[in-house]
Write an enzyme that holds these catalytic residues in place. Structure first.
Site, PDB file in Angstrom:
ATOM      1  N   ASP A   1      -6.067  -2.832  -6.238  1.00 49.66           N
ATOM      2  CA  ASP A   1      -7.024  -1.963  -5.528  1.00 49.66           C
ATOM      3  C   ASP A   1      -6.674  -0.491  -5.718  1.00 49.66           C
ATOM      4  OD1 ASP A   1      -7.875  -4.438  -4.599  1.00 49.66           O
ATOM      5  OD2 ASP A   1      -6.885  -4.226  -2.663  1.00 49.66           O
TER       6      ASP A   1
ATOM      7  N   GLN B   1      -0.032  -0.216  -5.808  1.00 47.77           N
ATOM      8  CA  GLN B   1      -1.144  -0.639  -4.949  1.00 47.77           C
ATOM      9  C   GLN B   1      -1.687   0.561  -4.180  1.00 47.77           C
ATOM     10  OE1 GLN B   1      -0.382  -4.064  -2.480  1.00 47.77           O
ATOM     11  NE2 GLN B   1      -2.200  -3.750  -1.226  1.00 47.77           N
ATOM     12  N   ASP B   2      -3.029   0.704  -4.198  1.00 44.41           N
ATOM     13  CA  ASP B   2      -3.703   1.786  -3.452  1.00 44.41           C
ATOM     14  C   ASP B   2      -3.278   3.179  -3.924  1.00 44.41           C
ATOM     15  OD1 ASP B   2      -4.759  -0.326  -2.103  1.00 44.41           O
ATOM     16  OD2 ASP B   2      -4.068   0.273  -0.126  1.00 44.41           O
TER      17      ASP B   2
ATOM     18  N   ARG C   1     -12.945  -5.729  -6.405  1.00 42.98           N
ATOM     19  CA  ARG C   1     -13.215  -6.773  -5.420  1.00 42.98           C
ATOM     20  C   ARG C   1     -13.733  -6.105  -4.149  1.00 42.98           C
ATOM     21  NH1 ARG C   1      -7.586  -8.969  -2.742  1.00 42.98           N
ATOM     22  NH2 ARG C   1      -6.476  -6.978  -2.589  1.00 42.98           N
TER      23      ARG C   1
ATOM     24  N   GLN D   1       0.835  -1.203   0.000  1.00 38.90           N
ATOM     25  CA  GLN D   1       0.000   0.000   0.000  1.00 38.90           C
ATOM     26  C   GLN D   1       0.870   1.254   0.000  1.00 38.90           C
ATOM     27  OE1 GLN D   1      -0.189  -2.582   2.190  1.00 38.90           O
ATOM     28  NE2 GLN D   1      -2.291  -2.873   2.945  1.00 38.90           N
TER      29      GLN D   1
END
Length: 517
Positions: free
Chosen positions: A356, A334-335, A423, A312
């Protein structure tokens, strides 16, 4: 989470109210109509006789809000006193996140009580307040802190249940607030000076940031600090000239009406490299964090260079209510983009990432943007992870008229990579893709499980009239919560006009938008 009890009875009570006849019901009866009656009864009976009648739904709503605010204030005071108990720097970092978000929760709860606001406003602010408590718990998890006395004390507080109850009451009954008035096509809260400024084809900045010393400041942070000290709270424009600014910028909750004006994508770059693997919480890893309301950014690249291996690592976090990002690039892995809370709008932006990479619990519309999945080390990309934890939160991610295509490092390698639309990060995750081009990199199933059957029945994922080789819904997941939307009326619920009430505030930003489908 238990469903609302006796919704029909509650609705009858609400609609029975009139200027002449007021229904008086005892606290126990009201609490039985909420998702969390036990916590409602326990907290709302403090200092009063629980059998004393409550004269109508508005009185019960106000009592619930006041109790949530008081309980949050007490929890904040307790949490602040725990600092000396945090010997581990990671625990201290997580606690600092909690203290910041608790302050934000108090501000939002206070606004629902002290302002003449619309039902949409109050539902937004209550939704955000609930999100803030989730953030506190997530910080301890991010940093691998277990069996912490501090974390247990905070997590055992029942404030989230109180806010959840208030969300349910407010959604059914309305807040009794007033619809804002308009002047010259703008909401009344936009000053004449702001209207003139935002309608102008040229914008004169209040201050200029330039690395070569030709401006007022050489860092963005210094300019934001200057804005915080200004008198009044009118629109404050910070021009950030071309250059790469290696700094983490925090635009706090008290610094409102800020505009960052860059020279364009790839020219004005604000970059950082904080990550969870590097010791930050996800919340604190953001290169730029905008919290103060009415934030606008145009022509800027927000970047986090931590890389895919650092997990993250947020490039941009917005918790700014009524925030707008226009002609910007948000780049990470990520993130990448943390659409954290409140109402947000993105137009003609580029968004890059792997896992994500558009996530959070705001009510957000992303329109006419380019979404670029990158090459993922683990072989899977997930574009979204929406974080709605309560069915009454008015939050979700709406992606409209966008293009989803492979980034340059993934182009030509998509056969070995599975890319999914999203998701379910939380139980009531809600995401829709409307009239968007989906390239062939999208996996036929479209959507990915988070963990087994978690949230598959309670989420809401939808697709409406998407195009491109990855848009076929023939082999999509068969979850109860997945919908191939065929009705324009259903799809329109997620448009700018209806999902973020954009017609009441976006005109003031001078940013183009499509209000409907």
């Amino acid at each position: 989470m238990a469903p609302l009890l006796s919704i029909t009875v509650f609705s009858i009570l609400l609609h029975s109210l009139s200027p002449i006849i007021v229904v008086a019901v005892d606290l126990s009866s009201w609490c039985k109509l909420t998702p969390h009656p036990k916590e409602c009864q326990a907290y709302l009976s403090h200092g009063r006789n629980p059998l004393t009648p409550i004269n109508g739904a508005p009185a019960f709503l106000r009592l619930s809000m006041e109790t949530a605010l008081t309980t949050t204030a007490n929890l904040t005071k307790t949490a602040a006193s725990l600092g000396p108990e945090c010997k581990d720097p990671r625990e201290q970092a997580a606690l600092e996140d909690c203290l910041e978000v608790f302050e934000m929760a108090m501000e939002h709860l206070s606004k629902t009580l002290t302002r003449q606001c619309t039902q949409e406003d109050s539902q937004t602010w209550l939704s955000s307040a609930l999100t803030y408590f989730q953030t506190c718990s997530a910080g301890f998890s991010d940093l691998g802190i277990t069996n912490s006395h501090v974390e247990r004390l905070i997590s055992n507080a029942d404030v989230s249940y109180l806010i959840s109850n208030t969300l349910a009451i407010n959604k059914i009954g309305g807040s009794g607030g007033q619809t804002p008035s308009y002047r010259d096509g703008f909401p009344s809260w936009v000053s004449p000076g702001d209207r003139k400024l935002l309608q102008s084809s040229t914008i004169t900045p209040n201050v200029v940031v330039a690395q070569d010393g030709s401006g007022d400041y050489t860092t963005v942070t210094a300019a934001v600090n200057a804005a915080a000290k200004r008198s009044g709270d009118g629109r404050f424009v910070i021009q950030v000239k071309s250059g790469t600014y290696n700094e983490n910028v925090q635009i706090g909750k008290s610094v409102k009406n800020i505009m960052l004006l860059g020279d364009g994508i790839g020219k004005t770059i604000i970059t950082g490299s904080k990550s969870v693997a590097g010791g930050s919480t996800t919340f604190r890893s953001a290169t730029v964090a905008a919290v103060g309301d009415n934030f606008i950014a145009r022509g800027i690249t927000f970047r986090n260079t931590a890389g895919a291996s650092k997990h993250q690592a947020v490039a941009l976090r917005s918790g700014s209510d009524l925030s707008v990002f226009y002609l910007c690039s948000i780049e990470g892995y990520q993130d990448t983009l943390y659409v954290y809370s409140n109402r947000q709008f993105y137009r003609q932006c580029d968004i890059y990432g792997t896992v994500d990479f558009i996530f959070g619990n705001a009510a957000v519309v992303i329109q006419d943007c380019n979404i670029y999945p990158r090459y993922p080390p683990g072989g899977k990309n997930t574009i979204t992870a929406q974080g709605r934890t309560d069915p009454n939160q008015n939050t979700g991610i709406s992606i409209q008229n966008c293009k989803v295509t492979a980034a340059s490092d993934l182009a030509g390698k998509t056969s070995g990579v599975q890319t999914y639309l999203g998701r379910p990060w939380q139980e009531y995750s809600r995401t829709v893709f409307l009239t968007t081009y989906l390239d062939s990199l999208i996996a036929p199933a479209g959507w990915l499980e988070w963990s087994g059957n978690f949230a598959l029945n309670t989420l809401y994922y939808g697709e409406y009239e998407n195009t491109g080789p990855g848009s076929s819904t023939a082999n999509r997941v068969n979850w109860k919560g997945y919908h191939v939307i065929t009705s324009a009326a259903e799809a329109s619920k997620f448009t700018v006009a209806n999902f973020i009430a954009g017609g009441s505030w976006l005109p003031a930003t001078n940013v183009p938008y499509d209000s409907g489908l």
